[in-house]
Design a protein around this motif. Sequence first.
Motif, PDB file in Angstrom:
ATOM      1  N   TYR A  61       0.819  -1.213   0.000  1.00  0.00           N
ATOM      2  CA  TYR A  61       0.000   0.000   0.000  1.00  0.00           C
ATOM      3  C   TYR A  61       0.855   1.266   0.000  1.00  0.00           C
ATOM      4  O   TYR A  61       0.472   2.281  -0.543  1.00  0.00           O
ATOM      5  CB  TYR A  61      -0.990  -0.023   1.172  1.00  0.00           C
ATOM      6  N   TRP A  64       1.628   1.947  -3.532  1.00  0.00           N
ATOM      7  CA  TRP A  64       0.529   2.475  -4.335  1.00  0.00           C
ATOM      8  C   TRP A  64       0.068   3.868  -3.929  1.00  0.00           C
ATOM      9  O   TRP A  64      -0.367   4.634  -4.760  1.00  0.00           O
ATOM     10  CB  TRP A  64      -0.668   1.501  -4.262  1.00  0.00           C
ATOM     11  N   TYR A  65       0.102   4.145  -2.642  1.00  0.00           N
ATOM     12  CA  TYR A  65      -0.460   5.417  -2.175  1.00  0.00           C
ATOM     13  C   TYR A  65       0.585   6.199  -1.402  1.00  0.00           C
ATOM     14  O   TYR A  65       0.411   6.478  -0.212  1.00  0.00           O
ATOM     15  CB  TYR A  65      -1.692   5.168  -1.297  1.00  0.00           C
ATOM     16  N   ASP A 153      -4.989  12.722   0.526  1.00  0.00           N
ATOM     17  CA  ASP A 153      -5.652  11.516   0.032  1.00  0.00           C
ATOM     18  C   ASP A 153      -6.260  10.789   1.231  1.00  0.00           C
ATOM     19  O   ASP A 153      -5.824   9.719   1.633  1.00  0.00           O
ATOM     20  CB  ASP A 153      -4.609  10.639  -0.681  1.00  0.00           C
ATOM     21  N   HIS A 156      -7.240   6.939   1.344  1.00  0.00           N
ATOM     22  CA  HIS A 156      -6.223   5.919   1.523  1.00  0.00           C
ATOM     23  C   HIS A 156      -5.421   6.100   2.797  1.00  0.00           C
ATOM     24  O   HIS A 156      -4.731   5.196   3.240  1.00  0.00           O
ATOM     25  CB  HIS A 156      -5.302   5.894   0.294  1.00  0.00           C
TER      26      HIS A 156
ATOM     27  N   GLY B 240      -9.667   1.254  -0.947  1.00  0.00           N
ATOM     28  CA  GLY B 240      -8.390   1.276  -1.648  1.00  0.00           C
ATOM     29  C   GLY B 240      -7.583   0.028  -1.441  1.00  0.00           C
ATOM     30  O   GLY B 240      -6.447  -0.080  -1.892  1.00  0.00           O
ATOM     31  N   ASP B 242      -6.565  -4.087  -1.738  1.00  0.00           N
ATOM     32  CA  ASP B 242      -6.369  -4.917  -2.922  1.00  0.00           C
ATOM     33  C   ASP B 242      -6.773  -6.358  -2.628  1.00  0.00           C
ATOM     34  O   ASP B 242      -6.108  -7.038  -1.857  1.00  0.00           O
ATOM     35  CB  ASP B 242      -4.899  -4.862  -3.334  1.00  0.00           C
TER      36      ASP B 242
END
Lengths: 234, 541, 104
Positions: A61, A64-65, A153, A156, B240, B242
């Motif tokens: 994660y 990705w973020y 964000d 997330h 968010g 996965d």
Amino acid sequence: MASHTSAIEGHGQHEGSHDPNLKHHFENAEQQKETATLGMWAFLLTELMFFGGLFLAYFVYRHWYPVAFIDASNKTDVLVGAINTTVLICSSLTMALGVHYASKGNRKLLVMFLVLTLLLGGIFLGVKGYEYHDKWVHHEIPGEHFECHGCRDAGHASLFFSLYFGMTGLHASHMIIGFGVLLVLIWQAWKGKFTAKWYTPIEIFGLYWHFVDIVWIFLFPLLYLIDRVGKPLL
Amino acid sequence: MITATAPVIEEKNYLNAEHGLKSWLLTQDHKRIALLYLMAVSVFFIVGGFFAVLIRLELATPAGDLLDSNTYNKVFTMHGVVMIFFFLIPSIPAILGNFLLPLMIGAKDLAFPRINLLSWYVYMLAGILGTTVLLTGGVDTGWTFYTPLSSTYSNGYVVLTAMAAFVAGFSSILTGLNFIVTVHRMRAPGLTWFRLPLFVWAHYATSVVMILGTPVIAVTLFLLMLERGLHIGFFDPAYGGDPVLFQHLFWFYSHPAVYIMILPSMGVISEVVSTFCTKKPFGYTFIAFSSVAIAVFGFLVWGHHLFVSSQSAYAGMVFSILTYIVAIPSAIKVFNWSATMYKGQVRLETPMLYALGFIGLFTIGGLTGLFLAAMGLNVHVTDTYFVVAHFHYVMVGGGVMGYLAGLHHWWPKMFGRMYSRTWSMVAAGLVFIGFNLTFFPQFLLGYMGMPRRYHVYPPEFQVLNVLSSAGASILALGFLIPGIYLTWSLKYGAKAPANPWGGVTLEWQTSSPPPTSNFDVTPVITNEVYDYTNQEVPHIG
Amino acid sequence: MQAHTEEHHIVPKRVYALVFVTLIILTWVTAWVSTVDLGRMNIYVALSIAVFKATLVVLFFMHVKYGSRLTKLIVCSGILWLMLLLFITMSDIWTRGWIGVPGR
């Protein structure tokens, strides 16, 4: 194998005769001690993989973020985290010294260092509790009422805090279990159960305690220290 | 050979050493704990088998006339959960391994007897949680618990089921930990690593998988429970997360878990083939190292379960190639067993019949695994009955056949009684025929495109489905008969000698059943493993 | 149980002191370094320091430096397996963008 097998007379017959700590299925104290130590190491392998799953989720994660992770991580208090890391390293030192004095058969210093370890562990958990309370006050606990003020964000960012609480919570639960075992060990040490020849429980508990310390050594930079550039440390 | 050290005496053994329920529930004797496991695991086998019967009954006709779709979902889920977590994973290690490992290495017990007992109680706790789910309404996610179905949409008791699997995992970890330490630290004097029976090597490799893989599924299920219970995002795309990450973590354990089910069986087969050919296993070191190789490579291939789950195509290619590599150590074993039989005096006793069945069925299961490892073909047969047939050939044709071979091989040692030779051979034949009739048609069905996990299907698939259901009833009979004659043998079976089959590993040197301390005197090993030079072939009649 | 005679090494106290001081210094160094702009290197520096600290704890506080070969093997295999889990999974994550995923 079969036909040539002979037997040593009296090989397994001195069980439990002199050493009260020797279990019946071991040949001697040395074997018993090494068995227990190996068992603890194998258990720590399991623990490593247990935490490993969480670390994997973290890396995925974070990859990705990155923005959400930077903003959310900056909500943590580095100073408190660093102080707590110091406290935990101190407790690791006192634990190591406890094992050291156990091997010397020094009951008083053993008890003293175990108590110090307990106290430092308690301080760590107390500080952790303070941090959790702070997150609670600021609605930074994932769920319906989650808020992340100033996060770019925020959606997330809740993933970061899920992992934050998952990882530190699992770590803290290991501390609490260690805390309970430590209480028993202190009591046993006080009663004089351990000698310079037999202090295996102290030794293998030391391994466990240091392992918990190592997990925190990684949690500290991963959770607290993402991109603090340009911000004051204190 | 067994003359001096172990005369056949019935007087004092682990079964009659103590009496009463308490002496069983608080025992620290690995042999008694093995029997506790035997009872519990057998119950779960019956429960899992019951669900299998429901599945095959439903699928006998194209229409969904016996179960509605929701119930069918729950039935196949509970079949999978019970059979995998409560039967296959503990079956051989916790029963036969527990009983035999200390005997085979000349030890008085496992390294940690209390942890061994604890593992049984942990298993029972998991069993109670699982049974609660069964009785209160079940769960419908499939045994794989894929998110977001399990975390958000399922209407079953996901948290409780995940908790049951989580707790069962800890039982498995405790067993694995105990085995590893035992093999390292408790071997009899002179018993070097390359004098260990292959059963011990297989269990050592299995234990490595247990302690390194199981914690990963534990933490995954833990996160799943948090996600479903507290609505915290880990795998849910809505936060968010996965879902593919869940699959990675799940299969990091669950693929190696297949080797937890098959490696101990391979260990059993190595012993049985050697004993009934009166021959040292061909390529002993290769078989030993192939167990370790399977355990290690087994950890590198989990991505082949994710070929159609939007995993990167590059990762897919690597996983595909690595999957082919696992075939090498598996094939080494099959070739070596065949080579052991070549020019050996093969005695077709019941355990050997099961072992022969294992070799054939496992080969089919393994080779169809290679079909599935090819990404292109995999896309065609993903989630069809081809996959179902493949893993049943490995898990039932391999795992359960190995379990039955082992149970029949060491039953005289465990209980000191012989079972009916005729009936056991009839049952072995029925299992083999019934198994093939059940699962071979499923390869064809899958290739023709019948998807798994549906309770209705087009009429053109009916012939093969009826064949499969007919086979399942033969298979059920084949499983039922051993239950009867084995139980019967406990009271009426002929007294077993210490070494009824002419085996040369250490467990055959002590009496049947063994005394509580296993050996009256600690054995000292001075010669090589599987030395049949002075071993007479016993006459069994 | 044969020939496992492992020497019981008692680690001198000054080794503990040295390790302890290093650990404390590194803790504050890593906290400070995070405020310095190293671009992409920040994470690598932080992880390197953490790995070094963990190594010190394993070798000296957990006595692995003085332990048997088996203990060393266990530690190494633990690290190896963790790396397998992390890197093989990350290799999927890293390469997902390289070409289109079929069906997307």
